[in-house]
Design an enzyme around this catalytic site. Sequence first.
Site, short mmCIF file in Angstrom:
data_model
loop_
_atom_site.label_atom_id
_atom_site.label_comp_id
_atom_site.label_asym_id
_atom_site.label_seq_id
_atom_site.Cartn_x
_atom_site.Cartn_y
_atom_site.Cartn_z
CB SER A 113 -0.92 0.00 1.23
OG SER A 113 -0.17 -0.21 2.41
CG HIS A 167 -3.07 -0.75 -2.67
ND1 HIS A 167 -3.35 0.56 -2.37
CD2 HIS A 167 -3.24 -1.43 -1.51
CE1 HIS A 167 -3.69 0.66 -1.12
NE2 HIS A 167 -3.63 -0.53 -0.56
CD GLU A 195 -3.96 3.33 -5.00
OE1 GLU A 195 -4.05 4.56 -5.01
OE2 GLU A 195 -3.28 2.70 -4.16
CG ASN A 203 -2.87 3.91 1.65
OD1 ASN A 203 -3.95 4.10 2.19
ND2 ASN A 203 -2.40 2.70 1.43
#
Length: 289
Positions: free
Chosen positions: A117, A138, A150, A188
């Site tokens: 992540s 991800h 992702e 993130n």
Amino acid sequence: MRTVGVIGAGQMGSGISQAIAQAGMKVLLADIDIALAEKAKAGIDKGLARLVSREKITPAQAEAALSRITPVADYAPMAEADLIIEAATEREEIKRKIFAAAGEVLRDDAILASNTSSIPITRMAAGTPDPARFIGLHFFNPVPVMGLIEVIPGLATSPETIARTRAFAEALGKQVVQAEDEPGFVVNRILLPMINEAVFVLGSGTASIADIDKGCRLGLNHPMGPLELADFVGLDTCLEIVRVLYGTTGDSKYRPAPLLVKYVEAGWLGRKAGRGFYDYSGDAPVPTR
């Protein structure tokens, strides 16, 4: 993609395995001990049963999905995999060991992906057999429910690897966001500084846990407050991501909140530990301060 290897049978690995199996693909699920992989499959069985009880899927669909998941004792069976996904804890040294071992069985036409992540893809790719066939993939928790993946190419990732990985993600019924290999990628990079700042606000005594979460739920129209979300993600995972952001950028705005560090040191890691910013020992979560 007909067969996918998943390395790591924790919360993320289990969710990834379930999503892949429900999409009709075979899953080879591994962990450091096959008992952990078997336990994860039992947990997936319960998750599928809940979907049946809610009439989201039929009993036959649940049985078929579960039959596609095979716990394995080592990586050797993954020689048949079209794609191997690493879904271990967010520690680069652990991931690198997995890549080295998986690389020994990776087919010449197969892709190796990391569910990281936040850790730079290009840096990790350097330790794999073929950086052109390495990519970030991800997923978001809970994987069977969340509609986003992702896709993060590294500097050496080939266009073919990108195209095949996107097609795989879409075959799972997910929407794809493609991100450059920058710290934290997209989600993130935005989310963890917000969570970290919420912990700074708590640590400074500006507001209580309940009021911080209420303010963000109602004022920002978020379904979950940042401290509640941190507990759901895992405070250790949050801290690791913030440390990666801070370490890779050197920017002080990403420095970990001292209270977050203290909670992790205390073992108060959130829901999975029974205590974090909330206490989960009773019928309903209770703020700890």
